[in-house]
Scaffold this active site. Structure first.
Site, PDB file in Angstrom:
ATOM      1  N   VAL A 480     113.971   0.894  48.157  1.00 38.85           N
ATOM      2  CA  VAL A 480     114.956  -0.325  49.018  1.00 38.85           C
ATOM      3  C   VAL A 480     115.797   0.416  48.896  1.00 38.85           C
ATOM      4  CG1 VAL A 480     116.062  -2.176  48.337  1.00 38.85           C
ATOM      5  CG2 VAL A 480     113.744  -1.861  47.206  1.00 38.85           C
ATOM      6  N   THR A 562     117.634  -0.095  41.720  1.00 38.74           N
ATOM      7  CA  THR A 562     116.488  -0.118  41.123  1.00 38.74           C
ATOM      8  C   THR A 562     116.196  -0.685  40.564  1.00 38.74           C
ATOM      9  OG1 THR A 562     118.792   0.240  39.674  1.00 38.74           O
ATOM     10  CG2 THR A 562     118.525   2.196  41.058  1.00 38.74           C
ATOM     11  N   LYS A 586     115.488  -6.191  38.304  1.00 38.68           N
ATOM     12  CA  LYS A 586     115.245  -7.628  37.755  1.00 38.68           C
ATOM     13  C   LYS A 586     115.539  -7.395  36.600  1.00 38.68           C
ATOM     14  CE  LYS A 586     110.945  -7.296  39.762  1.00 38.68           C
ATOM     15  NZ  LYS A 586     111.662  -6.540  40.970  1.00 38.68           N
ATOM     16  N   GLY A 671     104.481   1.134  50.454  1.00 44.25           N
ATOM     17  CA  GLY A 671     106.008   0.950  50.151  1.00 44.25           C
ATOM     18  C   GLY A 671     105.616  -0.647  49.555  1.00 44.25           C
ATOM     19  N   GLU A 674     105.862  -0.785  42.615  1.00 42.04           N
ATOM     20  CA  GLU A 674     107.103  -0.384  42.525  1.00 42.04           C
ATOM     21  C   GLU A 674     106.415   1.456  42.439  1.00 42.04           C
ATOM     22  OE1 GLU A 674     109.979  -1.117  41.010  1.00 42.04           O
ATOM     23  OE2 GLU A 674     109.193  -3.943  41.525  1.00 42.04           O
ATOM     24  N   ASP A 685     105.621  -7.335  36.445  1.00 44.35           N
ATOM     25  CA  ASP A 685     105.943  -7.942  37.474  1.00 44.35           C
ATOM     26  C   ASP A 685     106.705  -9.034  37.591  1.00 44.35           C
ATOM     27  OD1 ASP A 685     108.625  -6.856  39.413  1.00 44.35           O
ATOM     28  OD2 ASP A 685     106.783  -7.440  41.139  1.00 44.35           O
ATOM     29  N   LYS A 689     109.679 -12.205  37.552  1.00 37.35           N
ATOM     30  CA  LYS A 689     110.111 -13.005  37.981  1.00 37.35           C
ATOM     31  C   LYS A 689     110.259 -14.105  37.807  1.00 37.35           C
ATOM     32  CE  LYS A 689     109.047 -10.049  42.181  1.00 37.35           C
ATOM     33  NZ  LYS A 689     108.287  -9.566  43.340  1.00 37.35           N
TER      34      LYS A 689
END
Length: 833
Positions: A480, A562, A586, A671, A674, A685, A689
């Site tokens: 990112v 990050t 997150k 990509g 993670e 993950d 969220k």
């Protein structure tokens, strides 16, 4: 000679302080003297005035030898400058300098004997600087072919005997100057600035900006059309260039604007200088000796006709703010009048007064060194009221800075004050007091000294720049972060031109290296620059000191790209310094509820933004949509979502017949996942969220409250590295192929969904459930393609047809674009236009 066409030029000490500059002065005077009547006022060379003060101080202490050594230093400067410009007469000019300084040596000897230097004696000492400068300039001009003569200001300017800051008798001075111009004839008068004399001939000085004042008085006396002050800057700037790198010279100001700037202490102006010019309708121009072709700043009765003309931001530092508050107010109290009278009697300068509408409190801004004296004077004046506890104990805040916005156009526009205070508040600068004059030409506020730079830069950008400057400190240069830097590289110029936003990366850090440059980093090759940095202390703790530098830059934003789980403390330090945070991370939002709430409260308390739209569905506006639903009073009954673009991509690959291990490897290579795919395939993950969304509804849940079914259970031989984990997935290929086949047979599609049901709160059923689901054809989740994500909101208002947000939900470029959108959101909110 017609006095109507007279012009007056004044040259400051820096303009005559070196051979190079002195040569330029002689050329300028020679050129302008050929175009019409001219008078020249000159200051002492270089640091001569400071040296004279030093000599007087040494003599007062009885140190005559040291005092005469300083005189020798003055003589050396004058002789060196003269010899460099006119070597043929160096001996003659050196003898002239010695002759001029001989009375000074005698005067200092007398002071050393009596150990006393009265104000009158000090004025005599200081006068030698201007006399030597004007005498030598006249001689050097003659040698260069200009008919110039030294004209002693002490025979022209009449003052009272207030030594050090003498008051001019304007009427007598004008009479003497009118006689003098008839005696000057065609010769060019070279007049020493700063000095004058009483009616009986005693030497006096005019105080701060005395030479400029001399020039204004001479211009008024001879009926000049213009005064030009030649100095070492290009003119009056929009702000102090030492504080604002983007400050630029202002071409045209009104007399009123000049007077306002003088009143708040701008170095190149003084009210005493402006008043004679205003009274006589004389224009003032400030120009640079070494750049004579630059027009500089013109100050006249008309000013600029440009409706978008620039605004000046003036600062006066090293001040103290005294506050008085009355507990019980009566008509006879007259707080403001008594306070100002007491400070006047104590000879304390008051730079700003701000009084409440009912007169119950007053704030007074004074020089910080005078604060104890001011406090004593006020406490003495209010002693009875303090004893009766009718007045609160005096508060003193120091050091503070007075920041003033000056523009003639302020009185003709709306929301100027609003923009001023909004700009300061947006970067977390506290305004301690404020005031606006009746002319509406200026508005002032008091800020803490430590906030001076950020206050001036922010205000300058809000009023003077076509673009809003934004300073970015980027954490992480991986998938990112790397894409964000690439997008900034390609879009910087477009953002500046089309949207008026100048994004500047001032810092970048990875897990062990940091680059920081407050002037901005070159984005081309920035990864290579970072790679060359010596590895430092790991972790975010090492970054905290750089926040102090970041906070002083225009619109500072910490950008977290990050997946670091230990950045919450860094966010807190940023918020406390008035730094905004934009994050794709997150983990801080999945902290225990109390810690998460404390983090958000810290941002609100310091009036800074914390934007994290990309933490849920990449660049999709999910959090913003949910916030708008809640803000407008809608009730969310159910949220169904496919929150992992990477897992969604894998599901579609499985449906197409691709083995699990191959699909996961492809997703990682593109990509989508993670860096360690376990974060995605374990469901952790998606659980984070879903928790973030639930908490946006005000549900005080934790990760332990999420009913989580992993998308892929971790194989027993997964190993520690991502690569070994990918290899271990081959053992599950057949199992997942069978799951897909069963879905096809039942007419469903395999999806990994999150379900948030607020109605289950307080029951045994989980509010948040994350797991594999067979979705029937026709459902929103069934026809997701590639790495698409979607979120469906079933609400009171959107019950029959749920509100759905859908689009690309994975990939570094997509997430980076969402981060950039959050950055622009901060920038445009602050810009306010």
């Amino acid at each position: 000679m017609s006095s109507n066409s007279f012009r007056v030029m004044k040259f400051g000490g820096s303009s005559v302080g070196s051979p190079r500059r002195l040569r330029q002065v002689i050329e300028l005077i020679g050129k302008h003297s050929r175009t019409g009547p001219l008078a020249v006022v000159v200051s002492a060379m270089g640091d001569t005035t400071d040296w004279l003060l030093e000599a007087a101080d040494l003599a007062t202490r009885g140190e005559l030898e040291g005092s005469l050594t300083v005189v020798a230093r003055i003589a050396h400067l004058a002789k060196t400058n003269a010899a460099a410009l006119h070597p043929a007469q160096s001996t003659t000019l050196a003898a002239r300098v010695d002759q001029l300084l001989a009375p000074l040596q005698q005067l200092l000897q007398g002071i050393s004997l009596t150990r006393e230097c009265s104000p009158a004696s000090k004025d005599k000492v200081l006068a030698f600087g201007e006399v030597i400068s004007a005498t030598l300039l006249a001689e050097l001009l003659k040698a260069a072919g200009t008919d110039a003569h030294f004209r002693d200001a002490r025979l022209l300017l009449v003052t009272d005997d207030t030594f050090g800051t003498a008051r001019v008798d304007v009427s007598r001075t004008r009479e003497r100057l009118q006689v003098a111009i008839t005696e000057w004839g065609a010769s060019l008068p070279i007049i020493p600035g700063f000095i004058a004399a009483t009616l009986d001939g005693r030497t006096t000085t005019l105080g701060r900006n005395g030479s400029d004042y001399t020039a204004a008085l001479v211009a008024q006396g001879v009926g000049a059309s213009e005064v030009t002050v030649w100095t070492d800057v290009l003119g009056l700037h929009t702000a102090d260039p030492d504080l604002v790198s983007d400050a630029y010279p202002v071409a045209h100001l009104t007399h009123g604007e000049g007077l306002e700037l003088a009143a708040v202490g701008v170095r190149m102006l003084h009210p005493r200088t402006m008043i004679p010019l205003i009274e006589a309708g004389i224009s003032l121009r400030i120009r640079n000796t070494m750049h004579p072709d630059h027009p500089g700043t013109l100050i006249d009765a008309i000013g600029s006709r440009d409706g978008q003309r620039p605004t000046c931001i003036a600062t006066r530092e090293d001040l103290a703010l005294l506050g008085i508050e009355v507990r019980k107010l009566s008509d006879q109290f007259q707080l403001g009048e008594r306070a100002l009278a007491a400070l006047r009697a104590a000879r304390v300068t008051v730079w700003m007064t701000a009084q409440s509408a009912n007169g119950q409190s007053i704030a007074l801004v004074v020089p910080r060194p005078d604060a104890p004296r001011a406090r004593n004077a006020l406490e003495t004046e209010l002693a009875q009221e303090l004893a009766r506890r009718e007045v609160e104990p005096l508060g003193v805040r120091e050091p503070v800075t007075l920041v003033t916005l000056v523009a003639e156009a302020m009185g003709h526009g709306v929301n100027v004050a609003g923009r001023f205070f909004s700009a300061l508040g947006a970067v977390g600068v506290g305004v301690r007091a404020s005031a606006q004059g009746a002319s509406s030409r200026s508005i002032s506020c008091v800020v803490d000294a430590e906030d001076t730079a950020i206050a001036v830069r922010t205000t300058h950008a809000a009023f003077n720049l076509a673009h809003q400057q934004v300073s970015l400190f980027v954490l992480g240069k991986g998938t990112v972060g790397g894409q964000l830097l690439a997008q900034l590289r390609t879009q910087q110029e477009q953002l500046r031109q089309r949207h008026g936003i100048a994004l500047r990366v001032v810092g970048i850090a990875d897990s062990r290296r940091t680059l920081f440059d407050s002037t901005g980093l070159a984005l081309d090759g920035i990864e290579e620059q970072l790679a060359r940095v010596v590895r430092g202390e790991p972790g975010t703790r090492a970054l905290a000191p750089l926040l102090d530098e970041l906070r002083r830059l225009p619109v500072p934003i910490l950008v977290d790209c990050t997946a670091d789980g230990d950045v919450a403390s860094l966010y807190t330090e940023a918020f406390r310094r008035g730094i905004h945070v934009v994050a794709a991370n997150k983990k801080p939002l999945a902290l225990p509820w109390n810690e998460r709430e404390a983090l958000l409260a810290e941002a609100r308390h310091h009036h800074v933004a914390y934007h994290y739209e990309t933490t849920v569905a990449s660049s999709l506006p999910v959090i913003d949509t949910l916030a708008n639903l809640v803000r407008t009073g809608d009730t969310v009954r159910l949220i169904t979502a496919s929150l992992s673009g990477s897992v969604g991509f894998i599901c579609n690959e499985l449906t197409s017949g691709v083995p699990l291990s191959t699909a996961v490897r492809t997703a990682r290579e593109r990509g989508f996942t993670e860096s360690d795919p376990r974060e995605d395939l374990s469901g952790a993950d998606v659980a984070r969220k879903a928790l973030i969304l639930a908490r946006e509804l005000g549900l005080s849940l934790s990760l332990a409250d999420v009913a989580l079914e992993p998308f892929v259970p971790e194989p027993s031989d997964a190993g520690d590295s991502p690569e070994s984990y990918l290899r271990s997935l081959r053992a599950l290929d057949a199992e997942y192929t069978q799951k897909v086949e069963r879905c096809k047979q039942s007419g469903t599609v395999l999806r990994y969904l999150a379900r948030i049901d607020p109605t289950r709160l307080g029951t045994d059923a989980p509010v948040i459930r994350v797991g594999l689901t067979a979705v029937e054809a026709g459902q929103p989740a069934a026809d997701l393609r590639g790495s698409e994500s979607f979120v469906s909101f079933t609400t009171t208002r959107h019950s029959e047809f749920p509100l759905t947000v859908r689009g690309a939900g994975a990939g570094g470029a997509v997430t980076a674009s969402g981060v950039l959108a959050d950055i622009l959101r901060v920038s445009q909110t602050l810009r306010g236009r």
